[in-house]
Design a protein around this motif. Sequence first.
Motif, PDB file in Angstrom:
ATOM      1  N   ARG A 108      -6.418   0.191  -2.621  1.00  0.00           N
ATOM      2  CA  ARG A 108      -5.371   1.193  -2.829  1.00  0.00           C
ATOM      3  C   ARG A 108      -5.269   2.146  -1.637  1.00  0.00           C
ATOM      4  O   ARG A 108      -4.174   2.484  -1.197  1.00  0.00           O
ATOM      5  N   GLU A 109      -6.398   2.567  -1.124  1.00  0.00           N
ATOM      6  CA  GLU A 109      -6.421   3.492   0.014  1.00  0.00           C
ATOM      7  C   GLU A 109      -5.694   2.895   1.227  1.00  0.00           C
ATOM      8  O   GLU A 109      -4.924   3.578   1.899  1.00  0.00           O
ATOM      9  N   GLU A 112      -1.886   2.770   0.467  1.00  0.00           N
ATOM     10  CA  GLU A 112      -1.301   4.112   0.552  1.00  0.00           C
ATOM     11  C   GLU A 112      -1.160   4.551   2.002  1.00  0.00           C
ATOM     12  O   GLU A 112      -0.177   5.201   2.366  1.00  0.00           O
ATOM     13  N   ALA A 130       2.313   7.036  -4.115  1.00  0.00           N
ATOM     14  CA  ALA A 130       1.566   6.481  -5.251  1.00  0.00           C
ATOM     15  C   ALA A 130       2.452   5.583  -6.108  1.00  0.00           C
ATOM     16  O   ALA A 130       2.025   4.502  -6.541  1.00  0.00           O
ATOM     17  N   VAL A 133       3.013   2.205  -4.317  1.00  0.00           N
ATOM     18  CA  VAL A 133       1.807   1.380  -4.353  1.00  0.00           C
ATOM     19  C   VAL A 133       1.587   0.850  -5.764  1.00  0.00           C
ATOM     20  O   VAL A 133       1.264  -0.331  -5.952  1.00  0.00           O
ATOM     21  N   ASP A 134       1.789   1.699  -6.782  1.00  0.00           N
ATOM     22  CA  ASP A 134       1.666   1.242  -8.170  1.00  0.00           C
ATOM     23  C   ASP A 134       2.627   0.091  -8.449  1.00  0.00           C
ATOM     24  O   ASP A 134       2.251  -0.922  -9.048  1.00  0.00           O
ATOM     25  N   LEU A 137       1.479  -3.149  -6.596  1.00  0.00           N
ATOM     26  CA  LEU A 137       0.321  -3.772  -7.247  1.00  0.00           C
ATOM     27  C   LEU A 137       0.698  -4.392  -8.589  1.00  0.00           C
ATOM     28  O   LEU A 137       0.226  -5.478  -8.939  1.00  0.00           O
TER      29      LEU A 137
END
Length: 176
Positions: A108-109, A112, A130, A133-134, A137
């Motif tokens: 995730r890092e 982002e 966020a 990225v959500d 994913l």
Amino acid sequence: TGKASKAHFSFSFIEGILVQAMREGKWLLIDEINLAPSEALEKLFAVLDSKTGTFSLTERGDTETIQRHPGFRLFAAMNPGTDAGKKELPANLRSRFTEFYVPESLAREDLEHIVRFAFKSMSVDNAPTAALVDFYLHAKQQSKERLYDCAGQKPHYSLRTLCRTLEYILKAVPIY
């Protein structure tokens, strides 16, 4: 009232970056090497054939041998031949490289950071990092479980998909 002028065209061979790098001892990265035409790959066989690999530019019409500078280094990158539209590199050329497989990062890092960097280049404040990225994913996970495209195939989401989406956003933001 005027004379018709005849245009004269002449062609000359211009050495490419491979030859320049070989002569000057530079490092060269060939990206997507497995998409190169077979004629280009044949030249690389000669270059990588030995520690002093040389070749001739027959395209230029002479037989001068191009000597490889001791500082010359060749790096190549490719996506797996299993990716859409890709092919495997011939085994006899592939064996001349040291291979490193770099798996796709799903941290995730990292994702982002990629999204923030793209929005920073667009000068967008309070970017929905966020949320993007959500979504990425979630779409990636759903593509493995239940999403299908119009041809009945499972879509493939990768970092390339994310980056192309960000490129599209970069082009679309000024419109809105």
